[in-house]
Scaffold this motif. Structure first.
Motif, PDB file in Angstrom:
ATOM      1  N   ALA A  66       0.802  -1.229   0.000  1.00 50.16           N
ATOM      2  CA  ALA A  66       0.000   0.000   0.000  1.00 50.16           C
ATOM      3  C   ALA A  66       0.830   1.271   0.000  1.00 50.16           C
ATOM      4  O   ALA A  66       0.389   2.289  -0.520  1.00 50.16           O
ATOM      5  N   ARG A  67       2.020   1.254   0.589  1.00 52.09           N
ATOM      6  CA  ARG A  67       2.797   2.478   0.798  1.00 52.09           C
ATOM      7  C   ARG A  67       3.488   2.930  -0.489  1.00 52.09           C
ATOM      8  O   ARG A  67       4.062   2.127  -1.227  1.00 52.09           O
ATOM      9  N   THR A  68       3.442   4.231  -0.749  1.00 53.10           N
ATOM     10  CA  THR A  68       4.165   4.849  -1.853  1.00 53.10           C
ATOM     11  C   THR A  68       5.418   5.513  -1.305  1.00 53.10           C
ATOM     12  O   THR A  68       5.401   6.082  -0.208  1.00 53.10           O
ATOM     13  N   TYR A  69       6.514   5.425  -2.040  1.00 52.96           N
ATOM     14  CA  TYR A  69       7.788   6.002  -1.615  1.00 52.96           C
ATOM     15  C   TYR A  69       8.213   7.114  -2.568  1.00 52.96           C
ATOM     16  O   TYR A  69       8.086   6.986  -3.792  1.00 52.96           O
ATOM     17  N   CYS A  70       8.725   8.209  -2.003  1.00 52.18           N
ATOM     18  CA  CYS A  70       9.378   9.266  -2.782  1.00 52.18           C
ATOM     19  C   CYS A  70      10.861   9.160  -2.467  1.00 52.18           C
ATOM     20  O   CYS A  70      11.324   9.646  -1.435  1.00 52.18           O
ATOM     21  N   LEU A  71      11.604   8.501  -3.348  1.00 47.24           N
ATOM     22  CA  LEU A  71      12.977   8.099  -3.050  1.00 47.24           C
ATOM     23  C   LEU A  71      13.993   9.095  -3.592  1.00 47.24           C
ATOM     24  O   LEU A  71      13.880   9.592  -4.708  1.00 47.24           O
ATOM     25  N   GLY A  72      14.991   9.359  -2.766  1.00 45.93           N
ATOM     26  CA  GLY A  72      16.107  10.210  -3.151  1.00 45.93           C
ATOM     27  C   GLY A  72      17.280   9.891  -2.254  1.00 45.93           C
ATOM     28  O   GLY A  72      17.221   9.008  -1.401  1.00 45.93           O
ATOM     29  N   LEU A  73      18.360  10.640  -2.440  1.00 44.34           N
ATOM     30  CA  LEU A  73      19.561  10.446  -1.645  1.00 44.34           C
ATOM     31  C   LEU A  73      19.707  11.572  -0.644  1.00 44.34           C
ATOM     32  O   LEU A  73      19.234  12.698  -0.866  1.00 44.34           O
ATOM     33  N   THR A  74      20.353  11.296   0.479  1.00 43.81           N
ATOM     34  CA  THR A  74      20.621  12.344   1.457  1.00 43.81           C
ATOM     35  C   THR A  74      21.534  13.400   0.846  1.00 43.81           C
ATOM     36  O   THR A  74      22.244  13.150  -0.136  1.00 43.81           O
ATOM     37  N   GLU A  75      21.499  14.589   1.423  1.00 46.84           N
ATOM     38  CA  GLU A  75      22.229  15.760   0.935  1.00 46.84           C
ATOM     39  C   GLU A  75      21.725  16.198  -0.439  1.00 46.84           C
ATOM     40  O   GLU A  75      22.406  16.935  -1.150  1.00 46.84           O
ATOM     41  N   ASP A  76      20.519  15.731  -0.808  1.00 48.52           N
ATOM     42  CA  ASP A  76      19.922  16.071  -2.098  1.00 48.52           C
ATOM     43  C   ASP A  76      20.848  15.768  -3.269  1.00 48.52           C
ATOM     44  O   ASP A  76      20.864  16.469  -4.279  1.00 48.52           O
ATOM     45  N   ARG A  77      21.628  14.714  -3.137  1.00 45.84           N
ATOM     46  CA  ARG A  77      22.461  14.283  -4.249  1.00 45.84           C
ATOM     47  C   ARG A  77      21.578  13.809  -5.400  1.00 45.84           C
ATOM     48  O   ARG A  77      20.478  13.301  -5.200  1.00 45.84           O
ATOM     49  N   THR A  78      22.101  13.943  -6.583  1.00 45.08           N
ATOM     50  CA  THR A  78      21.342  13.494  -7.748  1.00 45.08           C
ATOM     51  C   THR A  78      21.759  12.078  -8.136  1.00 45.08           C
ATOM     52  O   THR A  78      22.782  11.553  -7.683  1.00 45.08           O
ATOM     53  N   PHE A  79      20.944  11.477  -8.973  1.00 43.94           N
ATOM     54  CA  PHE A  79      21.224  10.145  -9.528  1.00 43.94           C
ATOM     55  C   PHE A  79      20.723  10.138 -10.962  1.00 43.94           C
ATOM     56  O   PHE A  79      20.026  11.063 -11.390  1.00 43.94           O
ATOM     57  N   GLU A  80      21.082   9.102 -11.704  1.00 42.63           N
ATOM     58  CA  GLU A  80      20.611   8.956 -13.075  1.00 42.63           C
ATOM     59  C   GLU A  80      19.565   7.853 -13.144  1.00 42.63           C
ATOM     60  O   GLU A  80      19.840   6.708 -12.731  1.00 42.63           O
ATOM     61  N   LEU A  81      18.392   8.203 -13.637  1.00 42.24           N
ATOM     62  CA  LEU A  81      17.368   7.211 -13.915  1.00 42.24           C
ATOM     63  C   LEU A  81      17.632   6.661 -15.318  1.00 42.24           C
ATOM     64  O   LEU A  81      17.698   7.420 -16.285  1.00 42.24           O
ATOM     65  N   ALA A  97      15.068   6.628 -23.130  1.00 38.57           N
ATOM     66  CA  ALA A  97      15.792   6.991 -24.342  1.00 38.57           C
ATOM     67  C   ALA A  97      17.150   7.605 -24.024  1.00 38.57           C
ATOM     68  O   ALA A  97      18.049   7.611 -24.866  1.00 38.57           O
ATOM     69  N   ALA A  98      17.331   8.123 -22.793  1.00 31.45           N
ATOM     70  CA  ALA A  98      18.591   8.723 -22.367  1.00 31.45           C
ATOM     71  C   ALA A  98      18.618   8.731 -20.848  1.00 31.45           C
ATOM     72  O   ALA A  98      17.566   8.777 -20.198  1.00 31.45           O
ATOM     73  N   PRO A  99      19.818   8.688 -20.237  1.00 27.62           N
ATOM     74  CA  PRO A  99      19.887   8.824 -18.780  1.00 27.62           C
ATOM     75  C   PRO A  99      19.270  10.152 -18.353  1.00 27.62           C
ATOM     76  O   PRO A  99      19.445  11.170 -19.019  1.00 27.62           O
ATOM     77  N   LEU A 100      18.538  10.121 -17.238  1.00 30.42           N
ATOM     78  CA  LEU A 100      17.830  11.313 -16.756  1.00 30.42           C
ATOM     79  C   LEU A 100      18.298  11.629 -15.345  1.00 30.42           C
ATOM     80  O   LEU A 100      18.167  10.797 -14.442  1.00 30.42           O
ATOM     81  N   GLN A 101      18.837  12.824 -15.146  1.00 27.63           N
ATOM     82  CA  GLN A 101      19.318  13.214 -13.825  1.00 27.63           C
ATOM     83  C   GLN A 101      18.158  13.725 -12.982  1.00 27.63           C
ATOM     84  O   GLN A 101      17.419  14.610 -13.390  1.00 27.63           O
ATOM     85  N   LEU A 102      18.012  13.138 -11.786  1.00 25.11           N
ATOM     86  CA  LEU A 102      16.924  13.476 -10.875  1.00 25.11           C
ATOM     87  C   LEU A 102      17.447  13.538  -9.453  1.00 25.11           C
ATOM     88  O   LEU A 102      18.561  13.086  -9.166  1.00 25.11           O
ATOM     89  N   ASP A 103      16.630  14.063  -8.541  1.00 24.56           N
ATOM     90  CA  ASP A 103      16.940  13.912  -7.128  1.00 24.56           C
ATOM     91  C   ASP A 103      15.805  13.260  -6.346  1.00 24.56           C
ATOM     92  O   ASP A 103      15.937  13.020  -5.150  1.00 24.56           O
ATOM     93  N   ARG A 104      14.691  12.955  -7.005  1.00 22.01           N
ATOM     94  CA  ARG A 104      13.568  12.245  -6.389  1.00 22.01           C
ATOM     95  C   ARG A 104      12.866  11.409  -7.455  1.00 22.01           C
ATOM     96  O   ARG A 104      12.815  11.801  -8.628  1.00 22.01           O
ATOM     97  N   ILE A 105      12.307  10.296  -7.019  1.00 23.23           N
ATOM     98  CA  ILE A 105      11.440   9.540  -7.909  1.00 23.23           C
ATOM     99  C   ILE A 105      10.343   8.881  -7.073  1.00 23.23           C
ATOM    100  O   ILE A 105      10.600   8.364  -5.967  1.00 23.23           O
ATOM    101  N   LEU A 106       9.121   8.954  -7.568  1.00 28.16           N
ATOM    102  CA  LEU A 106       7.970   8.377  -6.880  1.00 28.16           C
ATOM    103  C   LEU A 106       7.755   6.950  -7.358  1.00 28.16           C
ATOM    104  O   LEU A 106       7.710   6.693  -8.558  1.00 28.16           O
ATOM    105  N   LEU A 107       7.640   6.029  -6.415  1.00 26.79           N
ATOM    106  CA  LEU A 107       7.310   4.637  -6.733  1.00 26.79           C
ATOM    107  C   LEU A 107       6.102   4.215  -5.915  1.00 26.79           C
ATOM    108  O   LEU A 107       6.175   4.122  -4.686  1.00 26.79           O
ATOM    109  N   SER A 108       4.982   3.981  -6.584  1.00 24.15           N
ATOM    110  CA  SER A 108       3.809   3.422  -5.925  1.00 24.15           C
ATOM    111  C   SER A 108       3.922   1.895  -5.951  1.00 24.15           C
ATOM    112  O   SER A 108       4.797   1.339  -6.627  1.00 24.15           O
ATOM    113  N   PRO A 109       3.082   1.173  -5.219  1.00 22.01           N
ATOM    114  CA  PRO A 109       3.224  -0.276  -5.131  1.00 22.01           C
ATOM    115  C   PRO A 109       3.279  -0.957  -6.504  1.00 22.01           C
ATOM    116  O   PRO A 109       2.429  -0.723  -7.357  1.00 22.01           O
TER     117      PRO A 109
END
Length: 497
Positions: free
Chosen positions: A255-270, A279-291
């Protein structure tokens, strides 16, 4: 206002999308600075368990896998052992790693005390191999589906799907990863399983004072646990030996949805969503994942770094009280990444990635509407004997999906990977532009999905579409479609409930 606040964040165009935006999560104004309901790990001292790869026996050109559903005992929290369910072990299951084009058979034996099933979530499979509620396995019986892997590289998963009991069976521990490999995987990606490429299933559970797993409070959305586990472990860490690692994130909660990111607001590539690469790596600092949703992310570290994967407070586009009841105000650390003093160098990422093409809107044979209500779809509760839609083989369709209810819901379709054409008429944001089989649907927002259906050797067995907040599914928020030329044959009597 809640709906519009979510929408303003979720449908930003590529032209204004930038690092620092809360991609798909929304901002939760005035949220608690820390979780009031989650039991946070005091330290992340346990190495993240990596699920073993399931080995296959070869029978001619067919890979033969064996899976046993069983009850067991697991030590998860310090208070004591818990009764759990698992596959080839007491809790969770091995990773099924497949190659595009591979022919396989899986013998699934049910040694549990209850009838269940095993669904290959995100996999394109014939209906008689899909593992939905029409393919239940009674205690002591073995189910042996066969199929050929017919899709590009992706992170998928398997879990039970018995009608009316899916939430409970997933919560008890049945589930695991499926990794599909193809020949187009960029060599620059981390690819050593358990070394720089890690599957991470995130789940929330509740335990009593003796350590026993207990069913959590449902609060309208389903069970929300107060202890966060990664690969079945509370307070886990990864010892990182490379400058860049891949995390295959799976929301395996009910049931729980997560808004995932890294501490210190570091970015990552989706680099990939449910059904495969962007189609290309996407730089983000948050991503929402529902169940049920997955995301493959690349995390870069420096020597000696300690970084945590964290779930941040977020806005689900519902009223404040419902947002709180759904756990969206909770903030907590999920997993710690501990970089060693020397790290293996990482190559530069390619600017573009090989990805499946999106069907043209002009090729759609039909448009259908799906309204998500109070545990209903289009006003109907799930009926095992009713086919809700008949789809012609090898056709493209557009499905318009809207949550007309006040609760959080998402939408999952079996057998296909869809693309989001637009959200309330606005092109989908970059993090939702890849292949998907599950998408979060805030109230009052219309999603237009396009997908291509294949053939089906078993038109008498339907596929499912449903909310993947599993209590909602169990309560009736599910429908059935058949891929068939003309009217499909009636469901066999022993499949009717």
């Amino acid at each position: 206002m809640r709906r519009r606040q979510f929408l303003r964040v979720a449908v930003l165009s590529a032209g204004v999308w930038g690092v620092g935006s809360l991609a798909g999560c929304g901002s939760q104004e005035g949220s608690a600075s820390g979780s009031r309901s989650i039991t946070s790990a005091s330290e992340f001292s346990t190495a993240l368990p990596v699920p073993p790869l399931l080995e296959a026996a070869k029978n001619g050109d067919i890979s033969h896998y064996s899976m046993r559903l069983q009850a067991g005992t697991s030590s998860i929290v310090p208070a004591g052992p818990s009764t759990t369910w698992g596959i080839n072990g007491p809790f969770l299951g091995p990773t099924l790693r497949l190659k595009q084009g591979e022919k396989l058979r899986v013998d699934v034996k049910n040694d549990l005390p209850e009838t269940t099933s095993l669904h290959w979530h995100g996999m394109r499979v014939p209906a008689d191999a899909d593992g939905g509620p029409h393919s239940e396995i009674a205690p002591g019986e073995t189910w042996s589906p066969e199929w050929t892997v017919d899709q590009p590289a992706a992170t998928l998963w398997y879990h039970p799907h018995p009608h009316g009991k899916t939430e409970s069976h997933v919560y008890k521990g049945l589930g695991g990863f499926i990794i599909v490999d193809d020949t187009e995987e960029p060599t620059e990606f981390p690819h050593e399983y358990g070394v720089d490429d890690f599957p991470v299933i995130i789940q929330d559970k509740s335990f009593d004072e003796s350590g026993e797993l207990v069913e959590a409070n449902r609060a309208g959305v389903g069970m929300l646990g107060n202890t966060i586990l990664t690969n079945g472990t509370h307070g886990a860490h990864i010892e990182v030996g490379a400058q860049r690692i891949r995390l295959r994130l799976l929301n395996g909660s009910t049931a729980r949805t997560y808004c995932l990111g890294l501490t210190e607001d570091r970015t990552f590539e989706l680099i990939a969503t449910d059904g495969g690469r962007l189609a290309a790596p996407l730089q983000l600092d948050r991503i929402l994942l529902s169940p049920g949703e997955r995301a493959e992310i690349l995390v870069s570290l420096n020597e000696g770094d300690t970084v945590r994967l964290r779930s941040f407070a977020h806005d689900l586009g519902v009223a404040t009280s419902r947002n709180r009841d759904a756990g969206a105000e909770d903030e907590f650390d999920v997993l710690e990444l501990q970089a060693s003093s020397t790290l293996r160098a990482a190559p530069a990422l390619p600017p573009t990635l090989p990805t499946a093409t999106t069907p043209k809107e002009s090729s759609a044979a039909q448009t259908r509407e799906f309204l998500l209500g109070d545990n209903t779809i289009n006003g109907e509760s799930m009926d095992m004997s009713r086919i809700d839609a008949v789809v012609a083989p090898n056709t493209v369709e557009i499905w318009e999906v809207e949550n007309t209810h006040s609760q959080p819901h998402n939408f999952h379709i079996h057998d296909v990977q869809f693309r989001i054409l637009d959200i309330d008429g606005t092109p989908s944001p970059p993090d939702l532009a890849g292949p998907k089989d599950t998408v979060y649907t805030p109230p009052g927002v219309r999603f237009r999905l396009i997908m291509e259906f294949g053939e089906n050797r078993a038109p008498e067995i339907p596929y499912m579409f449903h909310c993947h907040l599993l209590w909602h599914e169990d309560e009736g928020m599910m429908g059935q479609f058949s891929i068939s030329e003309g009217t499909p044959p009636p469901l066999p009597a022993h499949h009717q409930h």
